[in-house]
Scaffold this motif. Sequence first.
Motif, PDB file in Angstrom:
ATOM      1  N   SER A  22       0.765  -1.113  -0.190  1.00 16.84           N
ATOM      2  CA  SER A  22      -0.119  -0.139  -0.143  1.00 16.84           C
ATOM      3  C   SER A  22       0.727   1.291  -0.222  1.00 16.84           C
ATOM      4  O   SER A  22       0.588   2.299  -0.792  1.00 16.84           O
ATOM      5  CB  SER A  22      -0.879   0.080   1.233  1.00 16.84           C
ATOM      6  N   LEU A  23       1.945   1.102   0.774  1.00 10.53           N
ATOM      7  CA  LEU A  23       2.663   2.376   0.978  1.00 10.53           C
ATOM      8  C   LEU A  23       3.593   2.705  -0.267  1.00 10.53           C
ATOM      9  O   LEU A  23       3.567   3.730  -0.751  1.00 10.53           O
ATOM     10  CB  LEU A  23       3.742   2.094   2.040  1.00 10.53           C
ATOM     11  N   ASN A  24       3.764   1.558  -0.965  1.00  6.50           N
ATOM     12  CA  ASN A  24       4.587   1.608  -2.227  1.00  6.50           C
ATOM     13  C   ASN A  24       3.435   2.288  -3.472  1.00  6.50           C
ATOM     14  O   ASN A  24       4.080   3.163  -4.023  1.00  6.50           O
ATOM     15  CB  ASN A  24       5.106   0.298  -2.846  1.00  6.50           C
ATOM     16  N   GLN A  25       2.386   1.707  -3.386  1.00  6.82           N
ATOM     17  CA  GLN A  25       1.423   2.337  -4.409  1.00  6.82           C
ATOM     18  C   GLN A  25       1.101   3.891  -4.131  1.00  6.82           C
ATOM     19  O   GLN A  25       1.211   4.645  -4.889  1.00  6.82           O
ATOM     20  CB  GLN A  25       0.051   1.689  -4.294  1.00  6.82           C
ATOM     21  N   MET A  26       1.073   4.069  -2.910  1.00  6.71           N
ATOM     22  CA  MET A  26       0.987   5.707  -2.437  1.00  6.71           C
ATOM     23  C   MET A  26       2.094   6.393  -2.974  1.00  6.71           C
ATOM     24  O   MET A  26       1.836   7.623  -3.268  1.00  6.71           O
ATOM     25  CB  MET A  26       0.533   5.833  -0.982  1.00  6.71           C
ATOM     26  N   ALA A  27       3.288   5.972  -2.566  1.00  3.76           N
ATOM     27  CA  ALA A  27       4.261   6.804  -3.246  1.00  3.76           C
ATOM     28  C   ALA A  27       4.468   6.676  -4.652  1.00  3.76           C
ATOM     29  O   ALA A  27       4.842   7.995  -5.159  1.00  3.76           O
ATOM     30  CB  ALA A  27       5.513   5.993  -2.624  1.00  3.76           C
ATOM     31  N   LYS A  28       4.108   5.696  -5.254  1.00  2.00           N
ATOM     32  CA  LYS A  28       4.238   5.864  -6.708  1.00  2.00           C
ATOM     33  C   LYS A  28       3.011   6.993  -7.408  1.00  2.00           C
ATOM     34  O   LYS A  28       3.292   7.702  -8.100  1.00  2.00           O
ATOM     35  CB  LYS A  28       3.867   4.539  -7.318  1.00  2.00           C
ATOM     36  N   ARG A  29       1.891   6.743  -6.590  1.00  2.00           N
ATOM     37  CA  ARG A  29       0.739   7.861  -6.950  1.00  2.00           C
ATOM     38  C   ARG A  29       1.164   9.034  -6.775  1.00  2.00           C
ATOM     39  O   ARG A  29       1.027  10.297  -7.447  1.00  2.00           O
ATOM     40  CB  ARG A  29      -0.335   7.451  -6.380  1.00  2.00           C
ATOM     41  N   ASN A  31       4.207  10.405  -6.433  1.00  2.00           N
ATOM     42  CA  ASN A  31       5.285  10.915  -7.469  1.00  2.00           C
ATOM     43  C   ASN A  31       4.688  11.218  -8.653  1.00  2.00           C
ATOM     44  O   ASN A  31       5.339  12.071  -9.586  1.00  2.00           O
ATOM     45  CB  ASN A  31       6.285   9.751  -7.684  1.00  2.00           C
ATOM     46  N   GLU A  32       3.590  10.574  -9.316  1.00  2.00           N
ATOM     47  CA  GLU A  32       3.058  10.774 -10.619  1.00  2.00           C
ATOM     48  C   GLU A  32       2.032  11.952 -10.689  1.00  2.00           C
ATOM     49  O   GLU A  32       1.878  12.547 -11.626  1.00  2.00           O
ATOM     50  CB  GLU A  32       2.285   9.258 -11.004  1.00  2.00           C
ATOM     51  N   THR A  33       1.230  11.819  -9.586  1.00  2.00           N
ATOM     52  CA  THR A  33      -0.002  13.045  -9.606  1.00  2.00           C
ATOM     53  C   THR A  33       0.495  14.161  -8.624  1.00  2.00           C
ATOM     54  O   THR A  33      -0.504  14.919  -8.614  1.00  2.00           O
ATOM     55  CB  THR A  33      -1.073  12.076  -9.224  1.00  2.00           C
TER      56      THR A  33
END
Length: 66
Positions: A22-29, A31-33
């Motif tokens: 979940s934290l990796n997904q949040m960090a990716k999002r 960084n992207e948005t």
Amino acid sequence: MKLIWKRPFSIMISLLRRCTGSLNQMAKRMNETGRIYEVDLREVMEQQERLWTMTNALLIKLAGIR
């Protein structure tokens, strides 16, 4: 180690993996948005709270073993 200890540790490892994902997904999002969704953040916080509660309970049990 008794078999009774295996289940709580398995649950804790599963929670750690979900939190990490979940934290990796949040960090990716982020960084992207540049945004973090409140629902995602709340989910991670709930997982962390559950993990802390389980860890605390296990530490109390372990402290009672002599």
